[in-house]
Design a protein around this motif. Structure first.
Motif, PDB file in Angstrom:
ATOM      1  N   UNK A  16       0.888  -1.161   0.000  1.00 13.83           N
ATOM      2  CA  UNK A  16       0.000   0.000   0.000  1.00 13.83           C
ATOM      3  C   UNK A  16       0.929   1.215   0.000  1.00 13.83           C
ATOM      4  N   UNK A  17       0.999   1.899  -1.140  1.00  6.73           N
ATOM      5  CA  UNK A  17       1.989   2.969  -1.306  1.00  6.73           C
ATOM      6  C   UNK A  17       1.310   4.314  -1.357  1.00  6.73           C
ATOM      7  N   UNK A  18       1.941   5.290  -0.785  1.00  3.48           N
ATOM      8  CA  UNK A  18       1.425   6.647  -0.862  1.00  3.48           C
ATOM      9  C   UNK A  18       2.277   7.548  -0.016  1.00  3.48           C
ATOM     10  N   UNK A  19       2.091   8.854  -0.185  1.00  5.98           N
ATOM     11  CA  UNK A  19       2.854   9.799   0.604  1.00  5.98           C
ATOM     12  C   UNK A  19       2.083  10.123   1.876  1.00  5.98           C
ATOM     13  N   UNK A  20       2.662  10.949   2.726  1.00  6.73           N
ATOM     14  CA  UNK A  20       1.945  11.309   3.944  1.00  6.73           C
ATOM     15  C   UNK A  20       0.659  12.031   3.528  1.00  6.73           C
ATOM     16  N   UNK A  21      -0.429  11.721   4.221  1.00  5.52           N
ATOM     17  CA  UNK A  21      -1.694  12.338   3.887  1.00  5.52           C
ATOM     18  C   UNK A  21      -2.485  11.567   2.849  1.00  5.52           C
TER      19      UNK A  21
ATOM     20  N   UNK B 272       1.781  -4.511   8.228  1.00  2.00           N
ATOM     21  CA  UNK B 272       3.065  -3.913   8.603  1.00  2.00           C
ATOM     22  C   UNK B 272       3.074  -2.463   8.132  1.00  2.00           C
ATOM     23  N   UNK B 273       2.977  -1.531   9.088  1.00  2.00           N
ATOM     24  CA  UNK B 273       2.909  -0.109   8.761  1.00  2.00           C
ATOM     25  C   UNK B 273       4.307   0.486   8.839  1.00  2.00           C
TER      26      UNK B 273
ATOM     27  N   UNK C 251      -2.023   4.897   6.304  1.00  2.00           N
ATOM     28  CA  UNK C 251      -2.016   4.428   7.693  1.00  2.00           C
ATOM     29  C   UNK C 251      -3.419   4.374   8.274  1.00  2.00           C
ATOM     30  N   UNK C 252      -4.260   5.326   7.876  1.00  4.37           N
ATOM     31  CA  UNK C 252      -5.647   5.318   8.366  1.00  4.37           C
ATOM     32  C   UNK C 252      -6.360   4.062   7.873  1.00  4.37           C
ATOM     33  N   UNK C 253      -6.001   3.609   6.669  1.00  5.45           N
ATOM     34  CA  UNK C 253      -6.576   2.362   6.167  1.00  5.45           C
ATOM     35  C   UNK C 253      -6.263   1.209   7.113  1.00  5.45           C
ATOM     36  N   UNK C 254      -5.004   1.126   7.541  1.00  6.19           N
ATOM     37  CA  UNK C 254      -4.635   0.016   8.423  1.00  6.19           C
ATOM     38  C   UNK C 254      -5.329   0.141   9.771  1.00  6.19           C
ATOM     39  N   UNK C 255      -5.419   1.351  10.284  1.00  3.98           N
ATOM     40  CA  UNK C 255      -6.097   1.535  11.577  1.00  3.98           C
ATOM     41  C   UNK C 255      -7.580   1.204  11.454  1.00  3.98           C
ATOM     42  N   UNK C 256      -8.160   1.504  10.294  1.00  5.19           N
ATOM     43  CA  UNK C 256      -9.571   1.187  10.090  1.00  5.19           C
ATOM     44  C   UNK C 256      -9.783  -0.321  10.091  1.00  5.19           C
ATOM     45  N   UNK C 257      -8.856  -1.052   9.457  1.00  2.00           N
ATOM     46  CA  UNK C 257      -8.991  -2.509   9.424  1.00  2.00           C
ATOM     47  C   UNK C 257      -8.924  -3.066  10.844  1.00  2.00           C
TER      48      UNK C 257
ATOM     49  N   UNK D 164       0.314 -10.503   3.810  1.00  2.19           N
ATOM     50  CA  UNK D 164       0.915  -9.309   4.410  1.00  2.19           C
ATOM     51  C   UNK D 164       0.414  -8.064   3.695  1.00  2.19           C
ATOM     52  N   UNK D 165      -0.077  -7.119   4.487  1.00  2.58           N
ATOM     53  CA  UNK D 165      -0.390  -5.805   3.948  1.00  2.58           C
ATOM     54  C   UNK D 165       0.761  -4.900   4.342  1.00  2.58           C
ATOM     55  N   UNK D 166       1.596  -4.536   3.371  1.00  2.00           N
ATOM     56  CA  UNK D 166       2.806  -3.774   3.664  1.00  2.00           C
ATOM     57  C   UNK D 166       2.578  -2.319   3.285  1.00  2.00           C
ATOM     58  N   UNK D 167       2.541  -1.468   4.316  1.00  2.00           N
ATOM     59  CA  UNK D 167       2.293  -0.053   4.076  1.00  2.00           C
ATOM     60  C   UNK D 167       3.626   0.675   4.065  1.00  2.00           C
ATOM     61  N   UNK D 168       3.937   1.385   3.005  1.00  2.00           N
ATOM     62  CA  UNK D 168       5.238   2.037   2.938  1.00  2.00           C
ATOM     63  C   UNK D 168       5.220   3.194   1.957  1.00  2.00           C
ATOM     64  N   UNK D 169       6.173   4.090   2.116  1.00  2.00           N
ATOM     65  CA  UNK D 169       6.330   5.166   1.138  1.00  2.00           C
ATOM     66  C   UNK D 169       7.527   4.858   0.249  1.00  2.00           C
ATOM     67  N   UNK D 170       8.269   3.783   0.583  1.00  2.77           N
ATOM     68  CA  UNK D 170       9.541   3.513  -0.062  1.00  2.77           C
ATOM     69  C   UNK D 170       9.339   2.538  -1.225  1.00  2.77           C
ATOM     70  N   UNK D 171       9.488   3.054  -2.436  1.00  2.56           N
ATOM     71  CA  UNK D 171       9.248   2.208  -3.611  1.00  2.56           C
ATOM     72  C   UNK D 171      10.275   1.087  -3.717  1.00  2.56           C
ATOM     73  N   UNK D 172      11.462   1.309  -3.146  1.00  2.00           N
ATOM     74  CA  UNK D 172      12.468   0.251  -3.137  1.00  2.00           C
ATOM     75  C   UNK D 172      11.978  -0.946  -2.352  1.00  2.00           C
ATOM     76  N   UNK D 173      11.407  -0.678  -1.184  1.00  2.80           N
ATOM     77  CA  UNK D 173      10.878  -1.762  -0.348  1.00  2.80           C
ATOM     78  C   UNK D 173       9.744  -2.472  -1.075  1.00  2.80           C
ATOM     79  N   UNK D 174       8.915  -1.709  -1.757  1.00  5.46           N
ATOM     80  CA  UNK D 174       7.798  -2.290  -2.508  1.00  5.46           C
ATOM     81  C   UNK D 174       8.324  -3.239  -3.572  1.00  5.46           C
ATOM     82  N   UNK D 175       9.284  -2.757  -4.352  1.00  3.27           N
ATOM     83  CA  UNK D 175       9.822  -3.562  -5.442  1.00  3.27           C
ATOM     84  C   UNK D 175      10.457  -4.839  -4.909  1.00  3.27           C
ATOM     85  N   UNK D 176      11.042  -4.719  -3.732  1.00  4.43           N
ATOM     86  CA  UNK D 176      11.754  -5.837  -3.127  1.00  4.43           C
ATOM     87  C   UNK D 176      10.801  -6.900  -2.581  1.00  4.43           C
ATOM     88  N   UNK D 177       9.670  -6.471  -2.047  1.00  2.00           N
ATOM     89  CA  UNK D 177       8.842  -7.345  -1.216  1.00  2.00           C
ATOM     90  C   UNK D 177       7.511  -7.778  -1.830  1.00  2.00           C
TER      91      UNK D 177
END
Lengths: 331, 298, 326
Positions: free
Chosen positions: A40-45, A180-181, A49-55, A210-223
């Motif tokens: 789950x990729x996106x910048x702050x705002x 994982x936020x 993270x609210x998505x994960x808290x909602x779940x 795994x729902x991996x929440x991150x802003x880092x595209x490197x981590x996304x590509x890796x995982x």
């Protein structure tokens, strides 16, 4: 076809401030299958993270509230569950790892106590059995001196160690879904590499989604296997990870991928997305990305695009790929 | 070369109402009903203190032996005292004394305490140790006892009451400001100012002192209440205002002989002290809810 | 040949962490031995993980803290041991940009007041002259001049960092020390700020000391790079040399650990084992030997010296040649 562990449909979450309702999530849709890593990729705002808290329905202390939509976990709609049933799920079927492990570990309890408590509660084991299970879990996350560590306090550990303990806690009851936020954002790169490797191994072993929440595209590509890109509280693009990096559709996704400096890439000037993320109180009309978009057309500023199917596994919400036209009425 | 693309990037102006700290404060303070009522009371009291001497129905110093110890009536709203002086008029004139004494004492204590607290917290080390240990010594005496001792040394009189109340205010202010300073000096923007070459005085004045203001405002209002009480107590003990002055403490003291026969002589100044101190404390509580960052975040 | 603007030699900083009048004193070596130089108009980066001493080095050069030993020369003048009152020159030529754009700007001050503060300190300009310069600066960093009368907390992270840059540039400094200036920003904003820093460097012949943990950002902005581990520089090289042919085993591991934003390059990582040792209790000999894949007996005993391997590259490792054979 694999079964969906989690299905989020049209999720809308609001926060109340001064009797005003501020919509943070404006209709979020995605699903995760067994053994899949969804990024789950996106910048702050963006609302990731609210998505994960909602779940998890972890709104305590805030004015957050799920207004609309459903979150179905193996067919059970989590939005309809009461707090007691949620507590049964949390830590057992659904676990969460946070960015800053220190905030989710209790500083005055020993690691062992914190681990065995949830194991005893969820797995109905005796004190002795749960201690053994805790030590086994700690060893499985690569902590050699697990027995010693059971008697230590969180502040005695390094950042990487604490994150390992957090992962051990999250994995102890063998959950079906791990949220994982930003699990490695606070860690150094060499430690991040260790933790990512560990998460991969655990996923392989237990077939955890795994729902991996991150802003880092490197981590996304890796995982990740699949990626959902969020902007301003909505999903703007969803695709298979290889497809997304090779052939991004949404101008925001393109901008995001191009603005990351890459090692070995000798660009003098980086591409960047002009402007800033709009605040929830001042959402523009029409497509929320239109004010920052270089491809914006007139209709983008007036109407919100719908999600369109590009290929079987690639969806994008942008007027560039719209299948039907919309009438413009200039005001 | 002026890059137009960079300028354009920020052309997307986020529009929101212009922020003003004062408006923000007023918006929040309006919700504190008790504090609001108390503020109105204090404002009225201050107005009365200034115009009082011109509007009082009777001369507060003129005895009237035909109307000794009369209970409150339409003619004498708060009754009369043992010399037949109108208590209501005396209270009005006395409010000026009580307010002047407490305000000036607290104000002087505030200035000295703030300077000492800033220096102590900002520089640390042995300067801090000396200032704080001295404050500890002053703290070890009960407030009133310290004030009595000071007046006993300097001799009775209103000015010495001001000095006494000021002295026992200094350590509280110094300690408060020192604590806020220790927090404020950890801010990155203080380090930024240092890296720019800002002088110590500038850093303390521009970057640290503003951080302490909200806590100071709260504390000052509370402290004024305490100061009124202390000044009245000293006068009650005969260490402050001279016996013929319409100071509230003095009135309380001289009325106590008639406690059995004419309760109102003691009751009226008592109520005046009580209401004023209560009002200042209510304002302080209200301000705390509005200004204190620790409470605001919840 | 470009002029050397800043030279740092054998810089060392010891912090007292415990002890006082009656207890035994304990020290931590935050910076053990750091030497490098920055040429005019170029960017030198210090890269490393938390606790490696990169930020401490930056703060030593701006003299926010005093060095324990070693020398710092700016334009040929020793500034490491000047008294705070004699630092006027340094404070004007060297400015800082901070990591946290939220904490580094005073929330009670207006944008205008924040940016003009260095002018108030260092010049005798009138209010009007200062205001003109502030507006000019806002333009240069790409902010709307109407923002001058707003409070800093009304802005987003990227805009705030622009304000921070405007404040750093207003005295026309020669050297900017940027301590993780983009790590708190979103990626799309990060690239805006990196582009701005590059543009300003070209226009004003600025030198940067760029402190960061992010190797891809460092590669983008630097000319030369020093890799730090536990208080010492372990490798120093031009950008090209360092990323094409890293020599120190730590540099190699660091570069290999960075996740690449391309799933086609996904690979099993040869991750470094173990944690970064506690600086209070550093390992003997080469501080990296506890995690080093090629460590030998010698590494535990002897601190390796910095050796120049090629014209562009120096490294502090006993067994560089051996790695190259492998």
């Amino acid at each position: 076809m694999n079964e969906n562990v989690l299905e989020v449909i049209n999720l809308e979450t609001i926060f109340k401030r001064d009797q005003q309702e501020i919509k943070i999530l404006r209709g979020v849709n995605f699903s995760i299958q067994r053994g899949e890593v969804l990024g789950l990729v996106g910048e702050s705002g963006s609302g990731k993270s609210i998505t994960s808290l909602s779940i998890m329905k972890l709104f305590h202390g805030t004015s957050g509230e799920i207004k609309n939509g459903s979150i179905s976990f193996h067919g059970t709609d989590l939005t309809k569950l009461d707090e007691a049933s949620m507590r049964q799920l949390r830590g057992k079927k659904i676990s969460m790892i946070f960015q800053e492990p220190m905030t989710s570990l209790n500083p005055v309890l020993k690691i062992g106590k914190q681990l065995t408590e949830s194991i005893e509660m969820h797995m109905k084991l005796t004190r002795k059995q749960s201690t053994a299970h805790a030590i086994k879990t700690l060893k499985s996350v690569g902590i050699g001196r697990a027995e010693e560590l059971m008697n230590e306090y969180p502040h005695q550990l390094s950042g990487g160690m604490r994150q390992r303990v957090m992962i051990a806690m999250a994995m102890a009851c063998e959950p079906e879904l791990l949220i994982a936020d930003e699990p490695t954002t606070a860690l150094d790169v060499t430690i991040q590499a260790q933790i990512l490797e560990l998460m991969k191994q655990l996923k392989e072993k237990n077939d955890t989604a795994i729902l991996l929440i991150t802003h880092d595209l490197g981590v996304v590509a890796e995982m990740c296997d699949r990626v959902v890109v969020m902007y301003a509280g909505q999903v703007v693009e969803e695709a298979d990870v290889f497809e997304l990096f090779a052939n991004p559709k949404h101008p925001y996704t393109k901008g995001l991928i191009n603005s990351v400096p890459k090692i070995g890439d000798r660009k003098e000037v980086l591409d960047s997305i002009p402007g800033n993320v709009p605040s929830p109180q001042n959402m523009p009309q029409g497509c929320k990305f239109a004010p920052r978009c270089s491809n914006a057309m007139e209709k983008c500023h007036e109407h919100e695009p719908e999600i369109e199917t590009i290929t079987e596994s690639h969806f994008c919400s942008c007027w560039l790929y719209a299948s039907k036209e919309v009438a413009l009425h200039a005001k | 070369m002026q890059s137009s693309s960079l300028v354009k990037q920020d052309a997307i102006v986020v529009k929101h109402a212009k922020y003003s700290p004062v408006r923000e404060f007023w918006r929040a303070f309006k919700k504190q009903k008790a504090a609001l009522v108390a503020s109105i009371f204090i404002v009225l009291l201050i107005v009365i203190a200034f115009v009082g001497p011109y509007i009082v129905p009777y001369d507060p110093f003129e005895p009237d032996y035909n109307a000794i110890l009369q209970t409150p009536s339409a003619k004498h709203l708060a009754g009369t005292d043992e010399y037949g002086r109108d208590i209501f008029s005396r209270l009005i004139v006395g409010s000026k004394i009580s307010l002047t004494v407490s305000f000036s004492a607290v104000f002087l204590g505030l200035i000295l305490g703030t300077i000492l607290g800033l220096i102590s917290g900002y520089f640390g080390g042995w300067i801090d140790k000396i200032i704080m240990r001295t404050c500890d010594v002053l703290f070890s005496f009960p407030d009133l006892l310290l004030a009595i001792a000071i007046v006993a040394i300097l001799g009775p009189g209103i000015n010495n009451v001001i000095i006494a109340v000021m002295v026992f205010s200094i350590p509280s202010f110094a300690r408060l400001v020192r604590g806020a300073t220790l927090n404020a000096k950890e801010n990155v923007y203080v380090e930024a100012a240092k890296s720019m070459g800002a002088s110590h005085v500038r850093i303390m004045y521009k970057h640290i002192f503003p951080e302490t203001i909200s806590e100071l405002i709260i504390f000052v209002t509370m402290r004024v209440g305490t100061a009124i009480l202390a000044a009245s107590s000293l006068s009650f003990l005969g260490l402050g205002a001279s016996p013929e002055m319409p100071e509230w403490g003095v009135m309380l003291s001289s009325g106590r002989d008639y406690l059995g026969t004419a309760t109102h002589v003691v009751l009226m100044p008592g109520i005046a002290i009580f209401l004023t101190v209560l009002a200042f404390n209510l304002i302080g509580d209200g301000l705390r809810d509005v200004l204190d960052p620790k409470i605001k975040n919840n | 040949m470009q002029n050397k603007l800043l030279q740092v030699k054998n810089l060392k900083k010891q912090f007292q962490v415990a002890g006082g009048m009656f207890e035994k004193k304990e020290f931590v070596n935050a910076v053990i031995d750091v030497s490098f130089e920055i040429k005019e108009g170029t960017t030198f980066s210090l890269v490393g993980e938390s606790g490696c001493g990169k930020s401490t080095t930056g703060r030593l050069i701006t003299r926010l803290i005093d060095p324990t030993s070693g020398s710092i020369t700016l334009n040929g003048n020793e500034v490491g041991y000047l008294k705070q009152s004699e630092l006027g020159d340094l404070r004007e030529t060297v400015q800082m940009i901070f990591q946290d754009p939220y904490a580094s700007l005073n929330p009670r001050m207006k944008v205008k007041e924040i940016i003009e503060e260095p002018l108030i300190i260092h010049t005798k300009l009138s209010k009007g002259e200062r205001e003109n310069l502030v507006l000019e600066m806002l333009n240069i960093v790409g902010l709307n001049t109407e923002y001058a009368n707003r409070y800093a907390h009304e802005f987003s992270g990227g805009q705030r960092q622009r304000i921070g840059i405007a404040r750093a540039l207003i005295t026309k400094p020669k050297l900017i020390i940027a301590d993780e200036p983009v790590s708190a920003l979103d990626v799309s904003i990060q690239s805006q700020i990196l582009n701005l820093l590059k543009k300003l460097q070209q226009e004003y012949q600025l030198s940067y000391l760029f402190i960061s943990h992010d190797l891809s950002v460092v590669e983008h902005i630097s000319n030369e790079i020093g890799v730090m581990y536990l208080g010492s520089i372990v490798e120093i090289a031009t950008k090209e040399a360092l990323f094409v042919n890293p020599l120190h085993p730590y540099t190699k591991a660091l570069i290999a650990s960075v996740p690449v934003a391309d799933p086609l390059l996904r690979r099993k990582k040869e991750t470094l084992k173990g944690d970064i040792p506690n600086p209070k209790n550093p390992p003997t000999g080469c501080t990296f030997h506890t995690r080093c894949p090629i460590a030998q007996e010698l590494c535990k005993l002897e601190v390796p010296k910095m050796r120049q391997i090629t014209e562009q590259q120096s490294v502090a490792c006993h067994f560089v040649e051996k790695i190259e054979e492998v």
